[in-house]
Every structure is written in structure tokens, then in C-alpha cells.
Design a protein around this motif. Structure first.
Motif, PDB file in Angstrom:
ATOM      1  N   SER A 115      60.264  33.051  51.334  1.00  0.00           N
ATOM      2  CA  SER A 115      59.416  31.966  51.821  1.00  0.00           C
ATOM      3  C   SER A 115      59.356  30.833  50.794  1.00  0.00           C
ATOM      4  CB  SER A 115      58.005  32.485  52.115  1.00  0.00           C
ATOM      5  OG  SER A 115      57.455  33.080  50.956  1.00  0.00           O
ATOM      6  N   ALA A 162      59.198  36.155  46.470  1.00  0.00           N
ATOM      7  CA  ALA A 162      58.779  37.346  47.207  1.00  0.00           C
ATOM      8  C   ALA A 162      59.619  37.406  48.483  1.00  0.00           C
ATOM      9  CB  ALA A 162      57.296  37.286  47.535  1.00  0.00           C
ATOM     10  N   SER A 199      54.822  41.817  48.846  1.00  0.00           N
ATOM     11  CA  SER A 199      53.490  41.395  48.412  1.00  0.00           C
ATOM     12  C   SER A 199      53.445  41.072  46.930  1.00  0.00           C
ATOM     13  CB  SER A 199      52.481  42.492  48.715  1.00  0.00           C
ATOM     14  OG  SER A 199      52.862  43.688  48.063  1.00  0.00           O
ATOM     15  N   LYS A 200      54.591  40.975  46.286  1.00  0.00           N
ATOM     16  CA  LYS A 200      54.574  40.580  44.891  1.00  0.00           C
ATOM     17  C   LYS A 200      55.872  39.866  44.551  1.00  0.00           C
ATOM     18  CE  LYS A 200      56.099  45.137  43.284  1.00  0.00           C
ATOM     19  NZ  LYS A 200      55.681  45.965  44.409  1.00  0.00           N
ATOM     20  N   LEU A 201      55.848  39.135  43.431  1.00  0.00           N
ATOM     21  CA  LEU A 201      57.011  38.396  42.973  1.00  0.00           C
ATOM     22  C   LEU A 201      58.043  39.346  42.391  1.00  0.00           C
ATOM     23  CD1 LEU A 201      55.805  35.231  41.043  1.00  0.00           C
ATOM     24  CD2 LEU A 201      56.834  35.348  43.300  1.00  0.00           C
ATOM     25  N   PHE A 221      61.383  38.970  39.898  1.00  0.00           N
ATOM     26  CA  PHE A 221      62.050  38.031  39.002  1.00  0.00           C
ATOM     27  C   PHE A 221      63.544  38.308  38.971  1.00  0.00           C
ATOM     28  CE2 PHE A 221      58.946  35.400  36.853  1.00  0.00           C
ATOM     29  CZ  PHE A 221      57.779  35.984  37.273  1.00  0.00           C
TER      30      PHE A 221
END
Lengths: 111, 114
Positions: free
Chosen positions: A30, A92, A97-99, A101
Motif C-alpha cells: 500500500s 507492509a 500488520s507490521k513493516l 525492511f
């Protein structure tokens, strides 16, 4: 399996040269963020790209988000020694529900 | 507006001791994250907290590691009975919105286990 692959892993160039760093995935994001981390410090947020095909400029840095929102690139024009650091993309994927890297690109700019 | 603050910046512990790492988020940020970074490696998510709640601890080792973010005071990452493999840089980040949005990082705590 890395969700976000960055290339190249290492890049050593001379001052004044141009370079491009890539952040690729098979997943749709997104949004994607770019950070720069200098030795001994925490990552610093550079930019967030949200819309497919979006291009954002930050002085000599140009960030692009792929049309399909699966990849991004960072282009630096006329690199300077102060650009030296670890460049990280993050996002994400899907409904995560989290980044996550990326693997990082370590840039060294010499005089 | 002060950024994310972490202390100590450097921490040396002998094997078997406890390490306590503190993080104060940016003013107005209610979401806190902890990451671990090994030398020459990327950032690995450990835990996501909001005030008095652990939201996601899927990246946290099951034993010896715990985190909290009390109603008052900083967030704490606690590592009990440290081992050499715990040596790493631990970064805290905070955000005004949820975990998939921009995060602002502290300078990190470099833990060395001797």
C-alpha cells in the motif's frame, strides 16, 4: 525468503556520479518508505511513496513507486560524501500488520 | 520537538546478567516498536506495543526477552540472562499512527555481551 530485496547490496562510487538503488518484491504494498542509516545511528525516514507510478523528489534524491506497487527505486544525482550510508526500503505487504525492511544497500561515496 | 530517545547508548553486560533498554517515544506518539540489528544485517522486528499493551510480539524470542510500555514512563526491553548472541544494536521507533506507516527511530542501544 526476503519480502523486500534491494540491489545492489554494496555500491562504492566517486563524488559527482549518479546511482540508482532498487527495492523489489513479489508482493503488493500500500506504501513504501525509504530510510537512510548512518554508522552508529538509527534509520532516518526520507520519504513515503503511496500511489503507483508516483515520483517524489528530495533535493538530489528521486524516489519512484512502481505502477504495480511492487517495487521502488531511489536515484541519487551527483552523489556527495554526505550521501554515504545504508539505504533501507520498508513496507507492509498485502494485509500485513507490521513493516518489513529490505535487505539494505550500503553506499560509499568517496572524494 | 525531541525525537525518540534511547538509553543507554552503549551497554556492556557479562553473560548471565540482565540488560534493560529504555525508549521514550516522540511526543504524541502512542505506538512503539523494537527492532534488532546485527552487524552488516538489516532490521528485524521484535515487538510492537501501545500504552500498557503488547500488540504484536511475533519477532521476540520466546525466552529471556520481554517488553513493556507502561502508562507512565518509557518503554523497556528487558533481556534476562544475556548470552553472546544477544550482542547487537537495538532500535526503538515510534509512530503517531499504526505499524504500517512511517516510523521514527531512536539512535539505538548497542549491547555487548562479554
Amino acid at each position: 525468503t526476503q519480502l523486500l530485496e534491494q540491489s545492489p547490496q554494496f555500491l562504492s562510487i566517486q563524488e559527482g556520479e549518479n546511482l540508482t538503488v532498487y527495492c523489489n518484491s513479489s508482493s503488493v504494498f500500500s506504501s513504501l518508505q525509504w530510510y537512510r542509516q548512518e554508522p552508529g545511528e538509527g534509520p532516518v525516514l526520507l520519504v513515503t511513496v503511496v500511489t503507483g507510478g508516483e515520483v517524489k523528489k528530495l533535493k538530489r534524491l528521486t524516489f519512484q513507486f512502481g505502477d504495480a506497487r511492487k517495487d521502488s527505486s531511489l536515484h541519487i544525482t551527483a552523489a556527495q560524501p554526505g550521501d554515504t550510508g545504508l539505504y533501507l526500503c520498508a513496507g507492509a505487504p498485502g494485509t500485513a500488520s507490521k513493516l518489513t525492511f529490505g535487505t539494505g544497500t550500503r553506499l560509499q561515496v568517496t572524494l | 520537538n525531541a525525537g525518540v530517545m534511547q538509553n543507554p547508548r552503549h551497554l556492556v553486560r557479562r553473560r548471565g546478567q540482565e540488560a534493560r533498554l529504555r525508549c521514550s517515544p516522540m511526543k504524541g506518539h502512542s505506538h512503539v516498536y523494537w527492532y534488532r540489528q546485527l552487524p552488516e544485517e538489516g532490521l528485524k522486528f521484535m515487538v510492537y506495543l501501545q500504552k500498557e499493551n503488547i500488540i504484536d510480539e511475533s519477532g521476540m524470542p520466546k525466552e529471556r526477552f520481554s517488553a513493556e510500555f507502561p502508562k507512565e514512563g518509557p518503554s523497556i526491553l528487558r533481556i534476562q540472562q544475556v548470552v553472546r548472541g544477544d550482542s547487537a544494536a537495538y532500535f526503538c521507533a515510534s509512530s503517531p499512527r499504526g505499524p504500517i506507516y512511517e516510523q521514527y527511530f531512536g539512535p539505538g542501544t548497542r549491547l555487548t555481551v562479554t
